[in-house]
Write a protein that holds these residues in place. Structure first.
Motif, PDB file in Angstrom:
ATOM      1  N   GLY A  91      13.075   2.567 -14.083  1.00 13.88           N
ATOM      2  CA  GLY A  91      13.256   3.604 -15.142  1.00 13.88           C
ATOM      3  C   GLY A  91      12.165   4.796 -15.418  1.00 13.88           C
ATOM      4  O   GLY A  91      12.094   5.715 -15.888  1.00 13.88           O
ATOM      5  N   ASN A  92      10.921   4.445 -14.280  1.00 14.00           N
ATOM      6  CA  ASN A  92       9.782   5.450 -14.385  1.00 14.00           C
ATOM      7  C   ASN A  92      10.106   6.506 -13.332  1.00 14.00           C
ATOM      8  O   ASN A  92       9.525   7.592 -13.141  1.00 14.00           O
ATOM      9  CB  ASN A  92       8.670   4.631 -13.671  1.00 14.00           C
ATOM     10  CG  ASN A  92       8.050   3.573 -14.701  1.00 14.00           C
ATOM     11  OD1 ASN A  92       8.519   3.832 -16.006  1.00 14.00           O
ATOM     12  ND2 ASN A  92       7.476   2.813 -14.177  1.00 14.00           N
ATOM     13  N   LEU A  93      11.453   6.393 -12.720  1.00 13.14           N
ATOM     14  CA  LEU A  93      11.742   7.447 -11.590  1.00 13.14           C
ATOM     15  C   LEU A  93      12.443   8.614 -12.182  1.00 13.14           C
ATOM     16  O   LEU A  93      13.579   8.987 -12.096  1.00 13.14           O
ATOM     17  CB  LEU A  93      12.695   6.669 -10.373  1.00 13.14           C
ATOM     18  CG  LEU A  93      12.185   5.822  -9.866  1.00 13.14           C
ATOM     19  CD1 LEU A  93      13.025   4.892  -8.908  1.00 13.14           C
ATOM     20  CD2 LEU A  93      10.708   5.783  -9.023  1.00 13.14           C
ATOM     21  N   THR A 130       6.637   8.024  -8.908  1.00 12.62           N
ATOM     22  CA  THR A 130       7.079   9.149  -9.994  1.00 12.62           C
ATOM     23  C   THR A 130       7.546  10.666  -9.773  1.00 12.62           C
ATOM     24  O   THR A 130       8.396  11.314 -10.272  1.00 12.62           O
ATOM     25  CB  THR A 130       5.949   9.353 -11.085  1.00 12.62           C
ATOM     26  OG1 THR A 130       4.858   9.892 -10.545  1.00 12.62           O
ATOM     27  CG2 THR A 130       5.558   7.999 -11.876  1.00 12.62           C
ATOM     28  N   MET A 131       7.235  10.779  -8.396  1.00 13.00           N
ATOM     29  CA  MET A 131       7.820  12.154  -7.739  1.00 13.00           C
ATOM     30  C   MET A 131       9.027  12.028  -6.942  1.00 13.00           C
ATOM     31  O   MET A 131       9.606  12.931  -6.396  1.00 13.00           O
ATOM     32  CB  MET A 131       6.636  12.977  -7.302  1.00 13.00           C
ATOM     33  CG  MET A 131       5.384  13.033  -7.659  1.00 13.00           C
ATOM     34  SD  MET A 131       5.509  14.218  -9.126  1.00 13.00           S
ATOM     35  CE  MET A 131       6.009  15.819  -7.939  1.00 13.00           C
ATOM     36  N   LEU A 132       9.509  11.030  -6.990  1.00 16.47           N
ATOM     37  CA  LEU A 132      10.636  10.565  -5.919  1.00 16.47           C
ATOM     38  C   LEU A 132      11.994  11.052  -6.295  1.00 16.47           C
ATOM     39  O   LEU A 132      12.277  10.995  -7.565  1.00 16.47           O
ATOM     40  CB  LEU A 132      10.732   9.162  -5.795  1.00 16.47           C
ATOM     41  CG  LEU A 132      11.321   8.597  -4.321  1.00 16.47           C
ATOM     42  CD1 LEU A 132      10.357   8.916  -3.196  1.00 16.47           C
ATOM     43  CD2 LEU A 132      11.513   6.981  -4.569  1.00 16.47           C
ATOM     44  N   THR A 142       0.857  -1.158   0.002  1.00 18.16           N
ATOM     45  CA  THR A 142      -0.017  -0.056   0.043  1.00 18.16           C
ATOM     46  C   THR A 142       0.921   1.511  -0.103  1.00 18.16           C
ATOM     47  O   THR A 142       0.401   2.317  -0.350  1.00 18.16           O
ATOM     48  CB  THR A 142      -0.997   0.122   1.236  1.00 18.16           C
ATOM     49  OG1 THR A 142      -0.074  -0.009   2.495  1.00 18.16           O
ATOM     50  CG2 THR A 142      -2.170  -1.126   1.053  1.00 18.16           C
ATOM     51  N   ILE A 143       2.104   1.267   0.463  1.00 14.81           N
ATOM     52  CA  ILE A 143       2.985   2.351   0.465  1.00 14.81           C
ATOM     53  C   ILE A 143       3.129   2.899  -0.776  1.00 14.81           C
ATOM     54  O   ILE A 143       3.685   3.907  -1.121  1.00 14.81           O
ATOM     55  CB  ILE A 143       4.372   2.087   1.296  1.00 14.81           C
ATOM     56  CG1 ILE A 143       4.724   3.511   1.715  1.00 14.81           C
ATOM     57  CG2 ILE A 143       5.379   1.480   0.592  1.00 14.81           C
ATOM     58  CD1 ILE A 143       5.931   3.164   2.871  1.00 14.81           C
ATOM     59  N   PHE A 144       3.187   2.064  -1.745  1.00 13.33           N
ATOM     60  CA  PHE A 144       3.430   2.514  -3.242  1.00 13.33           C
ATOM     61  C   PHE A 144       2.374   3.052  -3.828  1.00 13.33           C
ATOM     62  O   PHE A 144       2.317   3.772  -5.106  1.00 13.33           O
ATOM     63  CB  PHE A 144       3.855   1.217  -4.180  1.00 13.33           C
ATOM     64  CG  PHE A 144       5.060   0.632  -3.453  1.00 13.33           C
ATOM     65  CD1 PHE A 144       6.184   0.845  -3.512  1.00 13.33           C
ATOM     66  CD2 PHE A 144       4.873  -0.861  -2.987  1.00 13.33           C
ATOM     67  CE1 PHE A 144       7.279   0.487  -3.040  1.00 13.33           C
ATOM     68  CE2 PHE A 144       5.920  -1.512  -2.353  1.00 13.33           C
ATOM     69  CZ  PHE A 144       7.351  -0.888  -2.460  1.00 13.33           C
ATOM     70  N   ASN A 145       1.327   3.305  -3.049  1.00 18.91           N
ATOM     71  CA  ASN A 145       0.246   4.196  -3.499  1.00 18.91           C
ATOM     72  C   ASN A 145       0.190   5.593  -3.338  1.00 18.91           C
ATOM     73  O   ASN A 145      -0.620   6.415  -3.866  1.00 18.91           O
ATOM     74  CB  ASN A 145      -1.260   3.477  -2.802  1.00 18.91           C
ATOM     75  CG  ASN A 145      -1.627   2.162  -3.087  1.00 18.91           C
ATOM     76  OD1 ASN A 145      -1.383   1.621  -4.252  1.00 18.91           O
ATOM     77  ND2 ASN A 145      -2.073   1.557  -2.331  1.00 18.91           N
ATOM     78  N   ILE A 146       1.244   5.776  -2.594  1.00 16.45           N
ATOM     79  CA  ILE A 146       1.536   7.393  -2.112  1.00 16.45           C
ATOM     80  C   ILE A 146       2.216   8.012  -3.143  1.00 16.45           C
ATOM     81  O   ILE A 146       3.480   8.169  -3.067  1.00 16.45           O
ATOM     82  CB  ILE A 146       1.997   7.366  -0.702  1.00 16.45           C
ATOM     83  CG1 ILE A 146       1.252   6.415   0.337  1.00 16.45           C
ATOM     84  CG2 ILE A 146       2.351   8.815  -0.351  1.00 16.45           C
ATOM     85  CD1 ILE A 146       2.102   6.473   1.861  1.00 16.45           C
ATOM     86  N   SER A 147       1.601   8.223  -4.202  1.00 16.05           N
ATOM     87  CA  SER A 147       2.448   8.452  -5.700  1.00 16.05           C
ATOM     88  C   SER A 147       3.003  10.114  -5.366  1.00 16.05           C
ATOM     89  O   SER A 147       3.715  10.782  -6.136  1.00 16.05           O
ATOM     90  CB  SER A 147       1.500   8.828  -6.913  1.00 16.05           C
ATOM     91  OG  SER A 147       0.249   9.294  -6.460  1.00 16.05           O
ATOM     92  N   SER A 148       2.842  10.809  -4.238  1.00 18.80           N
ATOM     93  CA  SER A 148       3.051  12.407  -4.173  1.00 18.80           C
ATOM     94  C   SER A 148       4.441  12.234  -3.210  1.00 18.80           C
ATOM     95  O   SER A 148       5.180  13.137  -3.091  1.00 18.80           O
ATOM     96  CB  SER A 148       2.160  13.099  -3.194  1.00 18.80           C
ATOM     97  OG  SER A 148       1.992  12.304  -1.678  1.00 18.80           O
ATOM     98  N   LEU A 149       4.838  10.884  -2.731  1.00 19.33           N
ATOM     99  CA  LEU A 149       6.140  10.985  -2.140  1.00 19.33           C
ATOM    100  C   LEU A 149       7.355  11.367  -2.941  1.00 19.33           C
ATOM    101  O   LEU A 149       7.629  10.970  -4.005  1.00 19.33           O
ATOM    102  CB  LEU A 149       6.400   9.399  -1.590  1.00 19.33           C
ATOM    103  CG  LEU A 149       6.170   8.843  -0.202  1.00 19.33           C
ATOM    104  CD1 LEU A 149       6.261   7.803   0.002  1.00 19.33           C
ATOM    105  CD2 LEU A 149       6.426   9.751   0.721  1.00 19.33           C
ATOM    106  N   GLU A 150       8.314  12.385  -2.257  1.00 21.90           N
ATOM    107  CA  GLU A 150       9.397  12.877  -2.827  1.00 21.90           C
ATOM    108  C   GLU A 150      10.673  12.208  -2.098  1.00 21.90           C
ATOM    109  O   GLU A 150      11.659  12.116  -2.669  1.00 21.90           O
ATOM    110  CB  GLU A 150       9.470  14.428  -2.714  1.00 21.90           C
ATOM    111  CG  GLU A 150       8.208  14.908  -3.592  1.00 21.90           C
ATOM    112  CD  GLU A 150       8.396  16.340  -3.387  1.00 21.90           C
ATOM    113  OE1 GLU A 150       9.187  17.054  -2.462  1.00 21.90           O
ATOM    114  OE2 GLU A 150       7.482  17.037  -3.782  1.00 21.90           O
TER     115      GLU A 150
END
Length: 427
Positions: free
Chosen positions: A108-110, A72-74, A43-51
């Protein structure tokens, strides 16, 4: 508004709850140096806002899911010092874990990533091509793995890369015009020298590290074209032939280490223009000839290593002017005559090793001038006479060896003043 959660230096011994994935607006999550166990919840990977996500130094285990590509924002992902079976990251640093896994394509998505390191693992298979489309990458390290097959178009998607640490060599490296550091250290390929000629296009290249690759070849003359180079290290490469005279073109060079090779011939006189050189190591080769007087012209030289070669003759008196020297290694050669009085004037020297040569004569009272010395090794020569009492004034000495000479007489009482001495050999 920034939303973040910090659990740092606690003793939280529980698992990470699935409900943490409900913090959809979270930008920074820090849970370092706890005793968190179990796996990282999907579930932690659902936090797409994480930097930024820091979970280092815990007891997390299991694989890292491919869902990592959702971040993607990491900018920073640190899962180091855990027991994960996929990979771990510090600024996406995946090192020192000896994992035997492939690198997920989803890395590669990062697209916001600035630093990527996968060094010192056992990753196998190909490096995902998507990694080389992360245009924000500035540093990339892929050394010491089993992954290979880097794309020949590596330069197309990495316009901002300044440092690259590789385990294989695409010819297109020369197109990385902003490249400052190239580290090929500790691999098993034999073509490391092939990269030198194309690198002439890299006008910002400061450091080239080729050490511990068995190339069995001569250092090419094209090395002289890398005019911006400040550091060149090719230790343990089994380099053959002479040190090329073109090395003298590297006017910005401050560090040159060609130790532990099979170099022959003499030290080229063209080295004299390298006025910025501070570190020169040519030890453990088969270099011959007299001590190169041109080395006295290197005004900033601090460390000189010519040990374990086949050099001969006397040491020139011009070394008296080398007040910048802090370490001098001339051991295991065939130098003869007495130790020049100029050496005893190097009052800033920290380490002086003249062992295993053919030096003769006696030690002068001026040996007491080496007040800064912590190592003095004059063993295995033909030095005779007595030990000067002024030796006791070298109160910073940690290691002193006068073994296997022809020294006679008593041990000076002043030796009692060598308060920092840890090793004394008068065999």
């Amino acid at each position: 508004m920034n939303f973040y959660v910090t659990f740092l230096f606690n003793n939280t011994t529980s698992t990470i709850p699935d409900e943490i994935g409900h913090l959809y607006n979270l930008k920074k999550l820090i849970m370092e140096k706890n005793e968190l166990r179990g796996s990282i919840p999907l579930t932690i990977f659902n936090i797409s806002s994480l930097e930024m996500l820091y979970m280092s130094d815990n007891m997390l285990e299991g694989p890292l899911a491919r869902d990592v590509g959702n971040f993607t924002m990491l900018n920073v992902l640190d899962l180091s010092m855990n027991n994960l079976t996929g990979f771990w990251i510090l600024l996406l640093l995946l090192s020192l874990l000896n994992f035997a896994s492939v690198i997920p394509d989803e890395v590669g998505n990062l697209q916001g990533l600035a630093k990527l390191s996968l060094y010192l693992n056992n990753f196998n298979g190909s490096i995902p091509i998507g990694i080389f489309n992360i245009s924000t990458l500035v540093i990339i390290s892929l050394t010491d793995n089993r992954s290979d097959n880097l794309p020949s178009t590596i330069d197309h998607g990495l316009p901002n890369v300044e440092g690259i640490f590789l385990g294989s060599i695409p010819e297109s490296l020369g197109n990385l015009r902003l490249l400052e550091v190239l580290n090929l250290y500790g691999n098993s390929f034999t073509s490391a020298l092939s990269v030198i000629t194309p690198l002439a296009n890299c006008k910002h290249l400061r450091s080239l590290i080729l050490s511990l690759n068995i190339v069995n070849a001569m250092l090419p003359k094209s090395i002289g074209n890398l005019s911006s180079l400040q550091m060149l290290s090719a230790v343990g490469c089994n380099l053959k032939g002479n040190v090329p005279s073109e090395i003298g073109n590297l006017r910005n060079l401050s560090y040159l280490d060609l130790e532990d090779n099979d170099l022959t011939g003499i030290v080229p006189t063209t080295i004299s223009p390298l006025k910025n050189l501070q570190w020169l190591s040519l030890g453990a080769n088969r270099i011959s000839g007299r001590f190169p007087i041109v080395l006295c012209e290197l005004s900033n030289l601090g460390m000189l290593n010519l040990s374990q070669n086949q050099m001969w003759g006397s040491i020139p008196s011009c070394l008296e002017n080398k007040t910048s020297l802090w370490e001098l290694y001339l051991d295991s050669n065939n130098f003869t005559a007495s130790i020049p009085s100029s050496l005893w004037n190097l009052q800033g020297i920290l380490k002086l090793n003249l062992s295993s040569n053919l030096f003769n004569g006696s030690l002068p009272q001026e040996i007491g001038n080496l007040k800064a010395a912590i190592l003095l090794d004059l063993s295995r020569n033909h030095i005779s006479g007595i030990i000067p009492s002024t030796t006791g004034g070298l109160q910073k000495l940690i290691q002193l060896s006068l073994a296997y000479n022809r020294i006679e007489g008593s041990i000076p009482e002043t030796f009692g003043e060598l308060i920092n001495l840890e090793s004394l050999d008068l065999s």
